[in-house]
Design an enzyme around this catalytic site. Sequence first.
Site, mmCIF file in Angstrom:
data_model
loop_
_atom_site.group_PDB
_atom_site.id
_atom_site.type_symbol
_atom_site.label_atom_id
_atom_site.label_comp_id
_atom_site.label_asym_id
_atom_site.label_seq_id
_atom_site.Cartn_x
_atom_site.Cartn_y
_atom_site.Cartn_z
ATOM 1 N N ARG A 1 11.347 -24.317 -58.051
ATOM 2 C CA ARG A 1 11.068 -23.337 -57.014
ATOM 3 C C ARG A 1 10.747 -21.966 -57.602
ATOM 4 N NH1 ARG A 1 13.708 -25.642 -52.473
ATOM 5 N NH2 ARG A 1 13.769 -24.404 -50.590
ATOM 6 N N ARG B 1 21.159 -26.858 -39.307
ATOM 7 C CA ARG B 1 21.570 -26.421 -40.632
ATOM 8 C C ARG B 1 21.920 -24.940 -40.571
ATOM 9 N NH1 ARG B 1 16.744 -28.348 -44.524
ATOM 10 N NH2 ARG B 1 16.967 -26.206 -45.225
HETATM 11 P P1 ADP Z 1 13.590 -25.961 -47.217
HETATM 12 O O1 ADP Z 1 13.841 -26.637 -45.921
HETATM 13 O O2 ADP Z 1 13.513 -24.480 -47.109
HETATM 14 O O3 ADP Z 1 12.481 -26.567 -48.011
HETATM 15 P P2 ADP Z 1 15.676 -26.989 -49.049
HETATM 16 O O4 ADP Z 1 16.465 -28.008 -48.327
HETATM 17 O O5 ADP Z 1 14.772 -27.451 -50.123
HETATM 18 O O6 ADP Z 1 14.929 -26.090 -48.002
HETATM 19 O O7 ADP Z 1 16.643 -25.870 -49.674
HETATM 20 C C1 ADP Z 1 17.578 -25.158 -48.891
HETATM 21 C C2 ADP Z 1 18.168 -24.016 -49.698
HETATM 22 O O8 ADP Z 1 18.770 -24.523 -50.893
HETATM 23 C C3 ADP Z 1 17.164 -22.978 -50.187
HETATM 24 O O9 ADP Z 1 16.898 -22.004 -49.213
HETATM 25 C C4 ADP Z 1 17.915 -22.408 -51.414
HETATM 26 O O10 ADP Z 1 18.927 -21.513 -51.044
HETATM 27 C C5 ADP Z 1 18.589 -23.634 -51.995
HETATM 28 N N1 ADP Z 1 17.733 -24.313 -53.001
HETATM 29 C C6 ADP Z 1 17.221 -25.572 -52.916
HETATM 30 N N2 ADP Z 1 16.506 -25.878 -54.013
HETATM 31 C C7 ADP Z 1 16.556 -24.786 -54.817
HETATM 32 C C8 ADP Z 1 15.995 -24.464 -56.071
HETATM 33 N N3 ADP Z 1 15.222 -25.341 -56.748
HETATM 34 N N4 ADP Z 1 16.246 -23.232 -56.605
HETATM 35 C C9 ADP Z 1 17.004 -22.345 -55.957
HETATM 36 N N5 ADP Z 1 17.546 -22.577 -54.745
HETATM 37 C C10 ADP Z 1 17.346 -23.779 -54.171
#
Ligand code: ADP
Length: 208
Positions: free
Chosen positions: A88, A139
């Site tokens: 990310r 969520r």
């Molecule tokens: P989205 O629905 O925004 O794609 P995710 O389920 O992938 O969300 O992630 C939810 C949260 O988990 C993000 O907003 C972040 O806080 C954290 N997160 C997930 N993956 C990462 C990552 N690779 N690096 C940093 N934070 C992460």
Amino acid sequence: MRLILLGPPGAGKGTQAQRLVAKYGIVQLSTGDMLRAAVKAGTPVGLQVQKIMASGGLCPDELVVDIIGQRIDQPDAHKGFILDGFPRTVPQAEALDSILSEKALDLDAVIELQVDEGALLRRIETRIADMKARGEKLRDDDSPEVLHKRLEAYRQLTAPLIAYYRGHGMLRSVNGMAPIDDVTKAIDEVLAAGGAKAVASKKKEFSA
Ligand code: ADP
């Protein structure tokens, strides 16, 4: 098969990842799911990231890189995996490159789901409203304000990965605004064409 799905929140990465899992027998590695599980279980990592996630910010690079590095070593990931929500940031992508090269593994493709932001917001707001109407639990980060913050984090920190992977000849883009089945078909076509590897070896043939 080893893939990365890239795209903003709500682009449909999870939906497409599940279809790829069923089709290719590989595992979906979603850092979001892993972090949510840690929060739910109240582990030290969970306690560390709970507030960050609820506010829509990104968790520390080293922490997610560690989680993914260990997860890739599990036996069920040996056949291949789809990374959903990771990397990310550019430092995460660089760390992934070194993890994979240490293990002598490579990626087949980085698939970008291209979406229109306005439509995306409406899509997520509809999803939130539908879930509420069905009485389902949302969520912690499923609110319009937090969504804006998640999109902002995407724009600033994650979108640069598009140029990063394009520069590495890995990027394949599909239209994420098309109906779900059409997106799946477009991804299948990219993979049937051999992903990014086929292009890389063609280039070699030409230069040889
Ligand atoms: P989205 O629905 O925004 O794609 P995710 O389920 O992938 O969300 O992630 C939810 C949260 O988990 C993000 O907003 C972040 O806080 C954290 N997160 C997930 N993956 C990462 C990552 N690779 N690096 C940093 N934070 C992460």
